[in-house]
Scaffold this motif. Structure first.
Motif, mmCIF file in Angstrom:
data_model
loop_
_atom_site.group_PDB
_atom_site.id
_atom_site.type_symbol
_atom_site.label_atom_id
_atom_site.label_comp_id
_atom_site.label_asym_id
_atom_site.label_seq_id
_atom_site.Cartn_x
_atom_site.Cartn_y
_atom_site.Cartn_z
ATOM 1 N N ALA A 1 54.475 40.832 36.980
ATOM 2 C CA ALA A 1 53.876 39.856 37.895
ATOM 3 C C ALA A 1 52.443 39.510 37.513
ATOM 4 O O ALA A 1 51.748 38.821 38.242
ATOM 5 C CB ALA A 1 53.947 40.390 39.324
ATOM 6 N N GLY A 2 51.997 40.015 36.401
ATOM 7 C CA GLY A 2 50.710 39.571 35.876
ATOM 8 C C GLY A 2 49.487 40.213 36.514
ATOM 9 O O GLY A 2 48.367 39.739 36.333
ATOM 10 N N GLY A 3 49.674 41.253 37.276
ATOM 11 C CA GLY A 3 48.522 41.946 37.853
ATOM 12 C C GLY A 3 47.983 41.272 39.098
ATOM 13 O O GLY A 3 48.499 40.248 39.550
ATOM 14 N N ILE A 4 46.919 41.885 39.627
ATOM 15 C CA ILE A 4 46.351 41.394 40.879
ATOM 16 C C ILE A 4 45.660 40.054 40.644
ATOM 17 O O ILE A 4 44.934 39.868 39.661
ATOM 18 C CB ILE A 4 45.338 42.404 41.467
ATOM 19 N N LYS A 5 45.917 39.196 41.575
ATOM 20 C CA LYS A 5 45.396 37.831 41.485
ATOM 21 C C LYS A 5 43.865 37.844 41.419
ATOM 22 O O LYS A 5 43.217 38.615 42.130
ATOM 23 C CB LYS A 5 45.827 37.082 42.748
ATOM 24 N N ASP A 6 43.326 37.017 40.577
ATOM 25 C CA ASP A 6 41.879 36.865 40.401
ATOM 26 C C ASP A 6 41.188 38.199 40.151
ATOM 27 O O ASP A 6 40.024 38.395 40.551
ATOM 28 C CB ASP A 6 41.250 36.204 41.642
ATOM 29 N N ASN A 7 41.923 39.122 39.546
ATOM 30 C CA ASN A 7 41.342 40.425 39.229
ATOM 31 C C ASN A 7 40.744 41.168 40.407
ATOM 32 O O ASN A 7 39.825 41.960 40.257
ATOM 33 C CB ASN A 7 40.280 40.290 38.146
ATOM 34 N N ALA A 8 41.246 40.878 41.565
ATOM 35 C CA ALA A 8 40.704 41.548 42.754
ATOM 36 C C ALA A 8 41.164 43.000 42.766
ATOM 37 O O ALA A 8 41.957 43.431 41.940
ATOM 38 C CB ALA A 8 41.167 40.835 44.001
ATOM 39 N N LYS A 9 40.644 43.715 43.757
ATOM 40 C CA LYS A 9 40.980 45.140 43.846
ATOM 41 C C LYS A 9 42.250 45.309 44.681
ATOM 42 O O LYS A 9 42.378 44.734 45.760
ATOM 43 C CB LYS A 9 39.807 45.866 44.512
ATOM 44 N N LEU A 10 43.162 46.115 44.160
ATOM 45 C CA LEU A 10 44.404 46.385 44.888
ATOM 46 C C LEU A 10 44.115 47.269 46.088
ATOM 47 O O LEU A 10 43.395 48.261 45.981
ATOM 48 C CB LEU A 10 45.410 47.075 43.964
ATOM 49 N N LYS A 11 44.676 46.883 47.225
ATOM 50 C CA LYS A 11 44.433 47.718 48.392
ATOM 51 C C LYS A 11 45.708 48.438 48.846
ATOM 52 O O LYS A 11 45.657 49.605 49.220
ATOM 53 C CB LYS A 11 43.926 46.861 49.544
ATOM 54 N N GLU B 1 49.294 37.574 40.179
ATOM 55 C CA GLU B 1 49.138 36.350 39.393
ATOM 56 C C GLU B 1 50.433 35.541 39.349
ATOM 57 O O GLU B 1 50.415 34.328 39.442
ATOM 58 C CB GLU B 1 48.690 36.682 37.966
ATOM 59 N N ARG B 2 51.548 36.248 39.145
ATOM 60 C CA ARG B 2 52.805 35.520 38.986
ATOM 61 C C ARG B 2 53.860 36.020 39.971
ATOM 62 O O ARG B 2 54.727 36.815 39.624
ATOM 63 C CB ARG B 2 53.337 35.702 37.556
ATOM 64 N N PRO B 3 53.759 35.592 41.216
ATOM 65 C CA PRO B 3 54.783 36.013 42.169
ATOM 66 C C PRO B 3 56.133 35.427 41.774
ATOM 67 O O PRO B 3 56.190 34.442 41.043
ATOM 68 C CB PRO B 3 54.310 35.434 43.503
ATOM 69 N N GLY B 4 57.200 36.031 42.225
ATOM 70 C CA GLY B 4 58.525 35.490 41.913
ATOM 71 C C GLY B 4 59.581 36.577 41.918
ATOM 72 O O GLY B 4 59.319 37.718 42.295
#
Ligand SMILES: Cc1cc2nc3c(=O)[nH]c(=O)nc-3n(C[C@H](O)[C@H](O)[C@H](O)COP(=O)(O)O)c2cc1C
Ligand code: SF4
Ligand code: FES
Lengths: 855, 422, 154
Positions: free
Chosen positions: B267-277, B246-249
């Protein structure tokens, strides 16, 4: 002391070396590809991996230094697997065109794959494609075969110092290229060929003409071009030389060669070779038999000797001929013809300088080992460019520079442009003044040495002449460099000998050598300039450089040779020529020399030779001089005969026979036949017999034999007795050069890298590298004359004119323009006049004004 | 945690010397010039600072080697080549806080007895080049650089040397070659740069972030510094987080923080609540980690135990839209492009690996290709001249280890099921 | 040959290093600025100014990917496609730029307006996808953003 264990074998080293070298010392071979003994370790190929106890990773033996107690394994299952893997990697992009590749049979990759490689590759993709380049005249470049070991580039940068090629790009796109990407435009030493492990760079001279395993013989001999005398191997097939290669570690050159040595051998197979004797009949040279020609020569010479006396006969010997040839030649002149008029074209440089140096400083003053140059702290280069006159000696200077030596140059030296630390350009043709001023400065700081009173006196006389404050830019810095140096070498080229006041420059350099306790090296363009002097081919000295006017020496030789030697010193070279013109000389015998072309004032020389009653020319080609001959006798050349040569450091070396000549006879043999016919008996069955005689009669060569010479370490002073300097009185020195050199441009002699004498123009490869002469001009001159590289111009002097192209040479920093003396009809000597140096009798060719007109 | 390395960077004028001084900048330099060079080294030793360039070598130890060498001059090189893909942590220092780096370099130079510093800046950072040059000019004007720094007779000169696009120049010996005007190809070691480095003189190469830690160490003291974060590798660390979060940087966090914490909290977790691979934790040269391995401490000692490396702390997060064969292929394209060409296994191995990965990704893979990949990687591994080739092999090995089924699927189905995402 | 001002600039650079060859990389940038790209002539000038052999100059230059080894358009787009950018769609942007501006990777558009270079990481992964146009960073790219940005470069 370091002791390590390699493959369970204990190895003791006296100095630390890499594990690879330690293994080699112990007779254990570790496979390598990027390693080469002439180069610094690189560590790129990773084939030399070994296992070392207590080191977790495999180590590359070429970069790993041995340490005490190390336990090394050079072969194991793991190691073999890695080597197999690496070789598989190398083959993925390799074209595998061994059946077609000229390297097959001596290819390091091929050998390694045979021993360690995979039987099949697993690479399926398309290979890298790079078209083979034939855009250079000499080198064929095939970058598909390249294994990026960078050996060629390291050789070119780190050893040769030419820096003409580079690895281009990066990663797996890396390829070797010269700057232009097409032609190499380099020094053409070909040392990159020696180190390329595969068929990526090949010489076009032999490409597709034979296979490495198809040679009939490999003859270890020496080069015939210059006074360094490099060792080389001639590979022979069907009685012709297929290739010339150096051998690592061997000889003066230790595996390096220059363009002339490596590519200049083809002259020997030239179609222009003389095949039969020629006799002038009704104004034309016509073929004759040997006996007719020899009889005629003997008859004519006998007749002239009888009617005019021996002193009407003269001989010109050759620095391209062997010691044996030259010894026989002077013996013949003195004993059969009764004349001391013997000299050679070396008089225009080396012989004049060498003799005068020895008179001043004692015999052997120039006998210094070339390799020693590398260890000098300061190298003072004056009078020419060592990298073109004696390229391999030049490399030692470059190496010294890399090791931190200071290179100081007086005058121009193109090949040292990137290596020099101080350069002084004296006012045009005032080099002798600059040197004297330098000497005065050095003696001012050092005082007299007191060992050679005459020289000390000469130096003191100079000191009064110079104020101590120099107007010449850089001279002060140069002087300080010399004064600060604990170990100095002076490299003296012949440019300054060719001055009407050349003796002043020689004296000054001798003085510097003396005060600085420097080692002196004389540049020598031809292979046997030193040997020719030592053989007695000078008008005032017998073999061993024994002065003729010392009674004891003379009688000793008279006893040995069974007859009387004329008393009076003979004429020097240009006196002979002038003598011919004045009709004091009636007959001239020229062995292996081309004075019409190789002496200044060509028109005058022609006229002089035209005035002779009888001219014999013995040569391997019909030269410009042969055109004037009454009899022309075909001789044998390099590789066709055996003989010894004495190089500029006075090392005597054996030049061997490699092929059978179709026609011609050894020079010495022709002369002995003439001699016998004239009633003075000379009988030798081979060259070795002559050396045996020399060893007997000449105190310098006592006990020398071919066996000893053949070992390659026959170094001065052999077993002989050198003479101390014998000078009793310094000759009167000329005053400071009076010439008022105010003209725009002066013509001077260029000694190019790719040519030497008139031999090289019969070598197709050298002609391809450098097909025509160019007038070298500075960029300032180009600007002034509005000339561009390649423009054609008419170059005229008071005696002649030629048409050539110009080339701009950034290294020229004064108002001289340079032209070489190597090309037919375009030699600079045909345009220059001369004035004799009264002391050395060398022709001074300075101050020749020249007109340059754009065509 | 209070920020030090990235302090004040929100201030639009943070790169200006006046702003920097206002916020307390250069006072640590002044402090050091009073106390003497030995104290600096002492504090660095106490701090336990480890190099932030990737290898985590103890800084004080590197310095002591260089200082033990009697040769002068000594050179201090700041490694600002930041080439490891995924890494952009040095950039904020270079662009927003250049005086921190300059202060760190002057302090280091003073401590080391080095009077000449160079910042080897990657060619890809043209803005940083302008900013650094301006900052250096200002520092000269204010007498923080020059022949008589702060009037104390201390000398330090600094300039920027711009690279020209070669990842390998981040390797310290290649960097030195490049500064010398040559190709950036690694040198044989030993001799090490600390003895025979640039222009054959003792040379210390340190990363931007490493050098920027110096003022902080001086400020709070080595002792206090050593208590931040992990005990074995203490201090603040910059993490660059990119990819599907969510929040790269860039985040300044204590060393040893858990990877999971970085991704999910900071970093706010995986973007759009997708599944981490998958996560690449330290820049693309470090082995990839599957989701179940991310609960690990991010420091130089712990990461190898977790099956990867801290590297430059560049965390690349990938959700399940990403094809791992594609990632491996792209990574090898990078390594092939950046291999300097000096050693055979890297030069030829990266090329071959890339080609095999390419054909698998494009549905042309065949039975045995996975074994071939492993085999090539194994021959390379540990046999290359420098760590670049090693890294390339490690990337492939880890990909196969964690995502073998994806490779097999590509070969079996003769296509990439996620090809459309690119 | 370089003009006096450029030669002076190079002299100043040389003075920063103990050896003249060290000024090679900066001088190549200058040559590129003066000649537009590293032509043979440009490299000859550098060779002369630094007294470094031509082949070394060319060999060294060829190692670095940011030098222009052939003529380029008025603006150079350097687009990153490394992993962080790739997984956020950079490769599609390559295709987009290709069709929209008629420029392929490694090439120049027919109107000589743009050259396109595919970059390895440019250190903008946190704002991926990203590109440099000449020396300006542009981040968080999408097709629309690219159009907006590139339209400003004439
Ligand atoms: C292939 C390769 C690339 C590297 N790239 C960088 C880099 O971009 N930046 C960096 O600081 N260190 C890089 N390094 C690490 C340096 O070699 C060196 O360890 C570092 O600059 C030392 O600084 P430090 O002690 O402050 O970490 C790289 C190493 C290798 C092997
Ligand atoms: S591993 Fe070898 S080829 Fe690769 S970058 Fe290092 S030295 Fe160069
Ligand atoms: S011979 Fe040792 S790496 Fe090539």
């Amino acid at each position: 002391m370091i002791t390590l264990t390699i493959n369970e074998k204990e190895v003791t080293l006296d100095k630390p070396v890499s594990v690879l070298e330690a293994a080699r010392q112990a007779g254990i071979k570790i496979p390598t590809l990027c390693y080469h003994e002439a180069l610094k370790p690189f560590g790129g190929c990773r084939l030399c991996v070994v296992e070392v106890e207590r080191m977790p990773k495999l180590q590359t033996a070429c970069t790993l230094m041995s340490a005490d107690g190390m336990i090394v394994k050079t072969e194991s299952e793991v190691i073999s697997r890695v080597r197999r893997g690496i070789l598989e990697f190398l083959l993925i992009n390799h074209p595998l065109d061994c059946p077609y590749c000229d390297k097959a049979g001596e290819c390091e990759l091929q050998d390694l794959v045979n021993k360690y490689g995979p039987t099949v590759g697993r690479y399926k993709e398309e290979k890298r494609k790079v078209p083979e380049s034939h855009k250079d005249h000499i080198f064929a470049r095939n970058m598909e075969r390249c294994v990026v070991c960078t050996r060629c580039v390291r050789m070119c940068n780190d050893v040769q110092g030419a820096s003409a090629i580079s690895m281009m790009g990066r990663g797996n796109h890396t390829r070797m290229e010269p700057f232009s990407a097409d032609s190499f435009n380099c020094e053409y030493c070909g040392n990159c060929l020696t180190v390329c492990p595969v068929g990526a760079i090949l010489s076009r001279l032999y490409i597709h003409s034979f296979r490495p395993w198809q040679v009939d013989s490999e003859v270890k001999t020496i080069c015939s071009y210059c006074g360094v005398g490099c060792s080389l191997v001639a590979q022979v097939r069907d009685d012709s030389i297929k290739r010339v290669i150096p051998e690592m570690g061997l000889g003066v050159n230790k595996g390096l060669l220059c363009s002339r040595g490596r590519f200049g051998y083809e002259f020997i197979n030239s179609r222009e070779r003389l095949k039969t004797p020629l006799i002038r009949k009704k104004g034309r040279l016509e073929e004759s038999t040997w006996s007719e020609a020899l009889n005629l020569v003997a008859e004519k010479l006998s007749e002239i000797k009888k009617t005019e006396g021996g002193s009407a006969i003269a001989g010109i010997a050759s620095p391209r001929c062997s010691n044996e040839d030259n010894y026989i030649f002077q013996k013949f002149m003195r004993m059969a013809c009764g004349s001391n008029n013997i000299d050679s074209v070396s008089r225009t440089g080396f012989a004049a300088a060498q003799k005068y140096f020895e008179e001043l400083m004692g015999q052997g003053i120039t006998a210094n080992i070339i390799e020693g140059l590398k260890n000098s702290e300061v190298i003072f280069v004056v009078g020419g460019d060592p990298t073109s006159v004696n390229p391999i000696l030049g490399l030692s200077i470059r190496e010294a520079s890399r090791r931190g030596a200071k290179i100081v140059v007086l005058g121009n030296a193109k090949g040292l442009e990137r290596f020099k630390n101080v350069q002084v350009i004296p006012p045009v043709f005032k080099e002798a003044d600059a040197l004297e001023e330098l000497l005065a400065g050095v003696s001012g700081a050092r005082g007299v040495r007191g060992e050679k009173p005459d020289i000390d006196r000469g130096i003191s006389a100079l000191s009064g002449k110079y104020s101590g404050k120099s107007d010449i830019g850089g001279l002060e810095e140069l002087k300080n460099a010399l004064l600060d140096s604990p170990s100095t070498a002076i490299v003296f080229g012949m440019d300054l000998v060719q001055r009407a006041d050349g003796h002043r420059a020689i004296f000054a350099v001798a003085g510097l050598t003396y005060l600085l306790e420097a080692r002196l090296y004389l540049l020598s363009e031809k292979p046997n300039e030193q040997g020719l002097i030592d053989a007695g081919c000078v008008p005032d000295m017998l073999p061993g450089a024994r002065p003729l006017n010392i009674h004891d020496f003379k009688t000793k030789f008279e006893t040995a040779w069974g007859g009387a030697i004329p008393d009076k010193n003979g004429m020097t070279l240009l006196e002979i020529i002038e003598g011919a013109k004045n009709r004091d000389i009636k007959a001239l015998y020229i062995m292996g020399e081309n004075p019409v072309f190789n002496l200044p004032d060509g028109p005058f020389v022609k006229e002089a030779l035209g005035s002779l009653d009888f001219l014999v020319v013995q040569d391997i080609f019909t030269t410009e001089t042969a055109e004037f001959a009454d009899v022309v006798l075909p001789a044998l050349g390099w590789s066709e005969k055996a003989g010894t040569y004495t190089n500029l450091e006075r090392r005597i070396q054996l030049q061997k026979k490699a092929v059978n000549a179709l026609s011609g006879m050894e020079d010495w043999k022709i002369i002995t036949e003439v001699s016998c016919k004239m009633g003075y008996k000379m009988a030798y069955s081979e060259a070795e017999d002559i050396m045996d005689e020399i060893a007997e009669v000449s105190p310098l060569y006592r006990d020398l034999s071919y066996r000893e010479i053949g070992k390659g370490n026959c170094l001065w002073p052999y077993h002989g007795e050198p003479l101390r300097g014998e000078i009793h009185e310094l000759p009167a020195m000329a005053e400071s050069s009076s010439g008022n050199y105010g003209a725009d441009f002066y013509l001077a002699l260029e000694k190019p890298l790719f040519h030497s004498g008139t031999l090289s123009r019969r070598s197709p490869a050298l002609m391809k590298i450098c097909p025509e002469p160019t007038l070298k001009i500075s960029s300032a001159a180009a600007e002034k004359l509005r000339l561009q590289e390649g423009d054609r111009v008419q170059v005229s002097t008071s005696v002649g004119s030629v048409e050539v192209a110009v080339s701009i040479d950034e290294s020229i920093k004064d108002n001289k323009v340079l032209l070489s003396n190597n090309f037919e009809g375009k030699g600079v000597f045909s345009l220059l006049t001369y004035k004799l140096d009264p002391v050395t009798k060398a022709p001074g060719i300075e101050g020749c004004e020249v007109r340059i007109e754009k065509l | 945690m209070e920020k030090f390395l990235l302090k004040n960077i929100e201030n639009p004028d943070s790169a200006d010397i006046n702003e920097y001084v206002k916020a307390g900048g250069y006072k640590n330099l002044s402090k050091v010039l009073e106390s003497g060079p030995k104290e600096v080294v002492e504090e660095v030793k106490k701090s336990g600072l480890r190099g932030r360039g990737g290898a985590g070598f103890p800084t004080a130890m590197k310095w002591s080697f260089a200082m033990a060498d009697p040769k002068f001059p000594k050179y201090l090189m700041c490694n600002a080549d930041e080439g490891e893909p995924g890494t952009f942590k040095d950039r904020p220092i270079l662009e927003k806080n250049p005086h921190l780096l300059i202060e760190g370099m002057v302090i280091s130079g003073y401590a080391l007895g080095s009077e000449y510093g160079y910042i080897y800046l990657r060619g890809e950072y043209p803005e940083a080049n302008d900013i650094l040059n301006a900052a250096i000019r200002q520092a000269y004007e204010k007498n923080y650089l020059g022949d008589n720094i702060n009037g104390k007779g201390v000398r330090f000169h600094l300039s920027v040397h711009q690279g020209a696009g070669a990842y390998i120049c981040g390797e310290e010996t290649a960097l030195i070659e490049s500064i010398e005007g040559k190709k950036g190809q690694p040198r044989n070691k030993p001799p090490f740069p600390v003895n025979v480095g640039a222009w054959s003189m003792p040379t210390i190469v340190n990363n931007v972030e490493t050098l920027s830690n110096l003022p902080y160490i001086i400020e709070i003291g080595g002792e206090a510094y050593s208590r931040i974060g992990s005990s074995e590798c203490p201090g603040p660390k910059l993490f660059s987080v990119s990819g599907h979060v969510e929040r790269p940087g860039v985040y300044e966090l204590p060393m040893g923080i858990s990877l999971k914490d970085i991704i999910y909290n900071h970093a706010g977790g995986i973007k759009d609540n997708a599944k981490l691979k998958a996560v690449i934790p330290g820049g693309i040269s470090t082995p990839v980690l599957p989701p179940d391995s991310i609960d690990c401490a991010m420091d130089f000692v712990s990461m190898p135990k977790a099956g990867s490396m801290l590297g430059s702390g560049a965390v690349i997060v990938m959700d399940d839209s990403v094809c791992m064969v594609r990632v491996a292929y792209r990574a090898l394209k990078f390594f092939e492009h950046e291999s300097c060409g000096k050693c055979v296994p890297c030069r030829e191995g990266t090329d071959w690996l890339r080609k095999v990965l390419e054909r698998i990704e494009y549905g042309k893979g065949t039975e045995g290709d996975i074994e071939l990949l492993s085999d090539i990687a194994e021959i390379m591994s540990g046999k290359t001249f420098c760590p670049l080739g090693d890294g390339a092999a490690g990337v492939v090995t880890a990909m196969i280890k964690h995502f073998r089924d994806e490779f097999e699927e590509h070969i079996k189905n003769r296509k990439c099921s996620l090809a459309d995402s690119y | 040959m370089f003009n006096e001002t450029v030669l002076k600039e190079i002299e100043e650079i040389k003075a920063k290093y103990p050896e003249r060859r060290s000024a090679l990389l900066p001088s190549l940038y200058i040559a590129q600025r003066e000649f537009g790209w590293l032509s043979h002539e440009a490299m000859e000038c550098v060779s002369k100014a630094l007294n470094v052999p031509e082949a070394m100059v060319r060999g060294t230059a060829s190692f670095y990917s940011m030098y222009k080894h052939k003529p380029v358009g008025r603006h150079v787009i350097q687009l990153c496609t490394n992993i962080s950018c790739m997984i956020l769609g950079a490769e599609k942007l390559v295709d987009f730029i290709g069709t929209r501006y008629e420029v392929q990777p490694g090439g120049t558009s027919p109107d000589n307006r743009f050259s396109l270079v595919i970059m390895e990481c440019i250190g903008a992964c946190g704002t991926a996808p990203a590109m440099l146009v000449n020396t300006d960073f542009h981040e968080n790219l999408s097709e629309k953003r690219i159009e907006e940005i590139l339209d400003k470069y004439k």
